[in-house]
Design an enzyme around this catalytic site. Structure first.
Site, PDB file in Angstrom:
ATOM      1  N   GLU A 507      55.829  10.416 -17.381  1.00 21.11           N
ATOM      2  CA  GLU A 507      56.071  11.371 -18.197  1.00 21.11           C
ATOM      3  C   GLU A 507      56.947  12.318 -17.546  1.00 21.11           C
ATOM      4  O   GLU A 507      58.188  12.437 -18.057  1.00 21.11           O
ATOM      5  CB  GLU A 507      54.391  11.948 -18.604  1.00 21.11           C
ATOM      6  CG  GLU A 507      54.711  12.834 -19.983  1.00 21.11           C
ATOM      7  CD  GLU A 507      53.287  12.931 -20.636  1.00 21.11           C
ATOM      8  OE1 GLU A 507      52.452  12.026 -20.279  1.00 21.11           O
ATOM      9  OE2 GLU A 507      53.301  13.685 -21.359  1.00 21.11           O
ATOM     10  N   GLU A 801      45.060  18.415 -14.380  1.00 28.06           N
ATOM     11  CA  GLU A 801      45.326  18.339 -15.580  1.00 28.06           C
ATOM     12  C   GLU A 801      44.129  18.612 -16.699  1.00 28.06           C
ATOM     13  O   GLU A 801      43.915  19.311 -17.554  1.00 28.06           O
ATOM     14  CB  GLU A 801      45.868  17.240 -16.272  1.00 28.06           C
ATOM     15  CG  GLU A 801      46.054  16.938 -17.692  1.00 28.06           C
ATOM     16  CD  GLU A 801      46.909  15.520 -18.241  1.00 28.06           C
ATOM     17  OE1 GLU A 801      46.649  14.561 -17.489  1.00 28.06           O
ATOM     18  OE2 GLU A 801      47.633  15.606 -18.987  1.00 28.06           O
TER      19      GLU A 801
HETATM   20  C1  RAM Z   1      50.380  15.722 -22.335  1.00 27.46           C
HETATM   21  C2  RAM Z   1      51.268  16.415 -21.143  1.00 27.46           C
HETATM   22  C3  RAM Z   1      51.444  18.083 -21.596  1.00 27.46           C
HETATM   23  C4  RAM Z   1      50.784  18.489 -22.773  1.00 27.46           C
HETATM   24  C5  RAM Z   1      50.918  17.449 -23.872  1.00 27.46           C
HETATM   25  C6  RAM Z   1      50.647  17.794 -25.084  1.00 27.46           C
HETATM   26  O1  RAM Z   1      50.774  14.252 -22.254  1.00 27.46           O
HETATM   27  O2  RAM Z   1      50.891  16.186 -19.934  1.00 27.46           O
HETATM   28  O3  RAM Z   1      50.823  18.624 -20.260  1.00 27.46           O
HETATM   29  O4  RAM Z   1      51.524  19.531 -23.115  1.00 27.46           O
HETATM   30  O5  RAM Z   1      50.406  16.154 -23.521  1.00 27.46           O
END
Ligand code: RAM
Length: 953
Positions: A507, A801
């Site tokens: 990503e 996250e």
């Molecule tokens: C995830 C990303 C990010 C977020 C979006 C909506 O895949 O890691 O942190 O902003 O989605």
């Protein structure tokens, strides 16, 4: 005798200004936020930091001299600019006002300041900057490259393996004459480059020239290479890789996008120009063209996400030496490519900012080893090894281990994140650092190492944009200290040319929501002024035709449905605003203005000029409503309520920014707009009687299509109140009620937070703002799920996250999380540092750039007895440091020269407050303010001050 006469004459000529009667000294001279940089800003902005041993000092005037040669500057002959004596207190964002600067111009400068009594201080040390290539015509170099598979767009897979094409090397011999005085290399790539002269690497930069919308602009780097060249035959060597330009990007593979690599072009290309100047004024230019030779050279696979394979046996021997026979190489190809803007890289480049040695190496049963760096980072491993030609070492990278000790790679999704080195068998040993990839990792799985690997065989290279450290924070509470370290490490791992969401999986994109939430916090840790100058440009380049800012920038079409989303798109307003607040930067406002107006027009149109987004307003997005309070727990805050708040908040910021650049009519317009949005918000989403935030869940149906829509929607959530309070959406009485509801919600939730990306930053400040600092501390310190403490208890060295990215005793849960979306290095939840800095340490800017600020620490009743935050502002160092005992408090503060602060000293008894051991009354350096809510205010000019007061628990 003669010399002293000349000195005396010079003094006389320069006038009284040259005599230093004050100790006020300009230091840290910078140009466009960097020290002695190359720049292509036609009128660069200069700044300095003042130092003085005296309290309460400020600058009453300054004078800047800029000369084209150091000797001229020293003699006071400012042939480029003499600002004259300017009577004001400005020390930053001073726009160069001299002779128009041309390509390659060298500028040497110094500055002198007069103190508040009108006495001159000494001149600063000299500093410099140099102009880049300002005209397209300055470029003589061609784009060169090598298409190894002409006519075929390589398929992403070769069987089950991801296909990564080999990377080319280039070579050119040049004759350098006698008496070279200056040599500059201007270099860029569509892709990534590495350049060497005679085998020596030029510059320390990685991943240059960085990621931009290459269809619009590409940056180049300029290097002073004078020291690298001797007279005679010299060898120029370059290596190219695919990078963001033609390599794999983002999660395109994962989401099954038809395009997964080569988003901007198939074949990487190099453009480089070496310019030599001799003592007699003659110049010589060597530029890339078809007279450069190209070959493949050991790097058989190279990709940012997937890693590199290097076969050292394939590297041509001695190709760095003059006379090496490269006649069997091919001529470099001209790469036909559309015109685009070439600009000088405006920020600190990505570099190795630290090195780490392994803390342990563990052997696994299958003959592999696990190297543990003890810290989750973004970067590389430098390998040192001795072995036979053909020995093949495979390094795989991961952030965590499974409970059975296996490397956890499931959360990398499609990113192969594997580096392979094949030895050439040098009896002296060999060393390898991959050039064009990076990984997010703490652990490395090593296979095929000849013999038993030792710690000295591996060095962790920490990579990231080399943004200077601006802040430090420490308490007597280990958990809080660890949290702070985790925040900083996560920033370092994700400020890699752009603000990425994560450094490990497939990503690593500049997600706008993450950046807008964390932008303000990031400036407290590092000097991110130049970094965001670059990224805000990327954001503008990526703005949609409609005016909406995208979900991420740069914004290749990784997935068709990635368009815009409330709370994400507002980065286009919030990030420039944070720059203005942190650095007093108004140029970024001016340069963003048109884009920002266009965005606000988009909002007006989208909301049908009704100043409100009722439920379901964003049902056309995918996911419906956008991402909302991403990764929150429990009932969802309606995304449309948040969209309305963001609309009103950005209108407010626009009003402030319009005023800052003298657009008073627009300021008024946006002020009124913000008022209308707030009123519409209250009448739609606020129940006047109970003060509760409410929503009509009907338009959301069963929630399908919305992020976590099955959880149901409620206006009565922590995130809703935290946002309404933080963004100043409520009247005083409404705010009080909202504070109570927020506290009740926490109580009903076992004093646990439930916020996601759009609520986390606001939660603790909202509690403090409504008098519940105690609850804010409680959330900060708990180790129960969900909390920052829970992450730390479960081994975090970076910010995760998800609140439950890893649960030690729940392997099953981990299996399911990791396969989908899980990162151990995601900075959004680290935005809690904003509260730690502004509330716990209590430092808060009043005027932009901390020209004036307050220090008002919130002292907890227990658990923390000492806290200290320092911050290198654009005006100099600010410090707030407090220590409490059972009955007293000491507070030490540092206020930079040329700034003022109101300091609120917590105390039970204002008469007990002492400064430097003496009562406050009648002290010359301060003026006494009010005693309010258990705090005594004092107004301070610059200096270091130590207060004592009585304070009972
Ligand atoms: C995830 C990303 C990010 C977020 C979006 C909506 O895949 O890691 O942190 O902003 O989605």
């Amino acid at each position: 005798m003669k010399n002293s006469l000349i000195c005396w004459l010079l003094l006389l000529l320069a006038g009284p200004a040259a005599l230093a009667n004050s100790d006020l000294t300009p230091t840290q001279l910078r140009v466009e936020y960097r020290t002695n940089p190359f720049t292509d800003e036609a009128k660069p902005r200069l700044s300095w930091v003042l130092e003085s041993g005296r309290r309460n000092q400020h600058q009453s005037a300054y004078r800047i001299l800029v000369a084209s040669k150091p000797e001229l500057l020293e003699a006071g002959q400012a042939d480029l600019w003499d600002s004259g004596k300017i009577a004001n207190d400005q020390t930053a964002q001073v726009v160069y006002g001299g002779t128009a600067l041309t390509s390659r111009q060298q500028c040497f400068w110094k500055v002198q300041s007069w103190d508040k009594e009108g006495q001159p201080g000494p001149w600063s040390q000299a500093a410099s900057w140099e102009m880049g290539l300002l005209e397209a015509a300055d470029w003589k170099a061609a784009w060169i490259g090598k298409d190894f598979a002409p006519g075929t767009a390589p398929a992403p897979f070769k069987g089950k393996e991801l296909l990564l094409p080999p990377a080319p090397i280039f070579r050119k011999e040049v004759s350098v004459g006698q008496k070279l005085v200056k040599a500059r290399l201007y270099i860029t790539a569509l892709g990534l480059f590495e350049f060497k002269i005679n085998g020596q690497r030029i510059g320390k930069d990685y991943l240059a020239p960085g990621w931009t919308d290459y269809n619009q602009r590409v940056y180049y780097q300029a290097y002073d290479v004078t020291e690298h060249l001797k007279s005679g035959k010299q060898v120029l060597q370059a290596r190219l890789s695919y990078g963001w330009y033609s390599g794999y990007i983002g999660y395109a593979l994962l989401v099954g996008n038809p395009v997964v690599r080569a988003f901007y072009g198939e074949v990487p290309a190099l453009k480089a120009q070496l310019e030599l100047t001799y003592e007699n004024g003659q110049t010589q230019t060597v530029a890339t063209g078809s007279d450069w030779n190209v070959s493949s050279g050991g790097l058989s696979e190279s990709d940012i996400l997937h890693g590199e394979t290097y076969d050292a046996r394939e590297e041509p021997e001695n190709w760095h030496l003059p006379g090496y026979d490269d006649s069997h190489w091919e001529a470099a190809e001209h790469i036909a490519t559309a015109e685009r803007q070439l600009q000088l890289y405006p920020a600190q480049p990505v570099q190795v900012t630290d090195t780490l040695s392994p803390v342990s190496i563990t052997e696994r049963t299958n003959g592999t080893f696990i190297v543990n760096l003890g810290q989750n980072i973004a970067g590389l491993i430098r390998l040192r090894v001795k072995g036979k030609a053909g020995d093949k070492i495979v390094l795989r990278f991961g952030e965590m281990l499974h409970p059975d000790g296996r490397l956890m790679v499931e959360n990398l999704r499609m990113a192969r994140a594997t580096d392979t080195y094949i030895l050439k068998g040098d009896p002296e040993g060999e060393e390898w650092v991959p050039g064009f990839t990076y990984h997010g990792f703490q652990y490395v799985e090593v296979t095929g190492f000849p013999g038993t690997p030792q710690k000295e065989n591996f060095t962790g290279l920490v990579l990231g944009s080399n943004t200077p450290r601006a802040g430090h924070f420490e308490t007597d509470h280990p958990l809080v200290n660890q949290l702070y370290q985790n925040i900083v490490w996560t920033q370092r791992a994700n400020f890699v040319d752009i603000p990425t969401d994560c450094p490990q999986r497939d990503e690593r994109m500049g997600w706008t929501g993450d950046a807008q939430i964390y932008g303000g916090t990031s400036a407290l840790n590092m000097d991110v002024a130049a970094f965001f100058t670059k990224w805000i440009r990327d954001l503008q380049d990526a703005q949609w035709e409609s005016g909406a800012y995208p979900d991420y920038a740069p914004a290749p079409s990784v997935r068709a449905s990635d368009t815009f989303a409330p709370g994400w798109m507002e980065a286009g307003i919030i990030n420039p605003y944070e720059m203005y607040r942190a650095y007093g930067d108004t140029r970024i406002i001016e340069r963003s203005w048109e884009n920002m107006e266009k965005f606000m027009a988009f909002h007006a149109k989208r909301s049908g000029d009704r100043y409100i987004y009722p439920e379901g307003s964003f049902a056309d997005l995918s996911p419906k409503g956008g991402y909302g309070d991403w990764l929150s727990i429990g009932k969802k805050t309606p995304p449309d309520m948040l969209a309305t708040i963001y609309y009103g908040y950005t209108a407010q910021l626009m009003a402030e920014m319009a005023a800052a650049i003298g657009k008073s009519t627009r300021a008024l317009h946006y002020q009124e707009l913000a008022g209308k949005i707030k009123a519409a918000f209250a009448s739609h989403y606020l129940d006047e009687t109970s003060g509760k935030l409410t929503t009509n869940p009907k338009p959301y149906g069963d929630g399908s299509g919305y992020v976590d829509g099955h959880q149901g929607f409620s206006g009565h959530t922590q995130t809703a109140y935290a946002n309404a309070i933080y963004h100043d959406f409520l009247s005083k009485s409404q705010q009080e009620a909202a504070g109570k509801h927020l506290a009740d919600l926490l109580a009903a939730n076992g004093e646990k937070l439930a916020t996601g990306f759009l609520g986390v930053k606001q939660l603790l400040p909202a509690l403090s703002a409504t008098g519940r600092s105690d609850l804010a501390y409680q959330l900060l310190l708990t180790t129960e799920y969900p909390s920052w403490g829970f992450e730390i208890e479960n081994g975090a060295t970076t910010i995760w996250e998800r609140w439950d990215s890893y649960v030690k005793d729940d392997p099953e849960k981990m299996e399911s999380l990791n396969a989908g979306m899980n990162s151990f290095s995601h900075y959004a939840f680290g935005s809690v540092y904003e509260w730690m800095f502004r509330n716990m340490a209590g430092i808060r800017a009043e005027l932009p750039g901390y020209k004036s600020f307050t220090i008002a620490p919130e002292i907890p009743k227990k658990e923390i007895h000492r806290a200290q935050a320092s911050y290198q502002s654009i005006h100099g160092e600010i410090l707030s440091s407090w220590k409490r005992s059972d009955s007293s408090l000491s507070l030490e503060v540092v206020i930079p020269v040329n700034t003022r602060a109101v300091v609120w000293i917590p105390t039970d008894d204002p008469a007990s407050v002492l400064l430097d051991g003496k009562s406050l009354h009648g002290q010359a350096d301060i003026s006494l303010g009010n005693f309010l809510d258990g705090r005594q205010a004092v107004v301070l000019g610059s200096g270091r001050y130590r207060f004592e007061s009585t304070l009972h628990p």
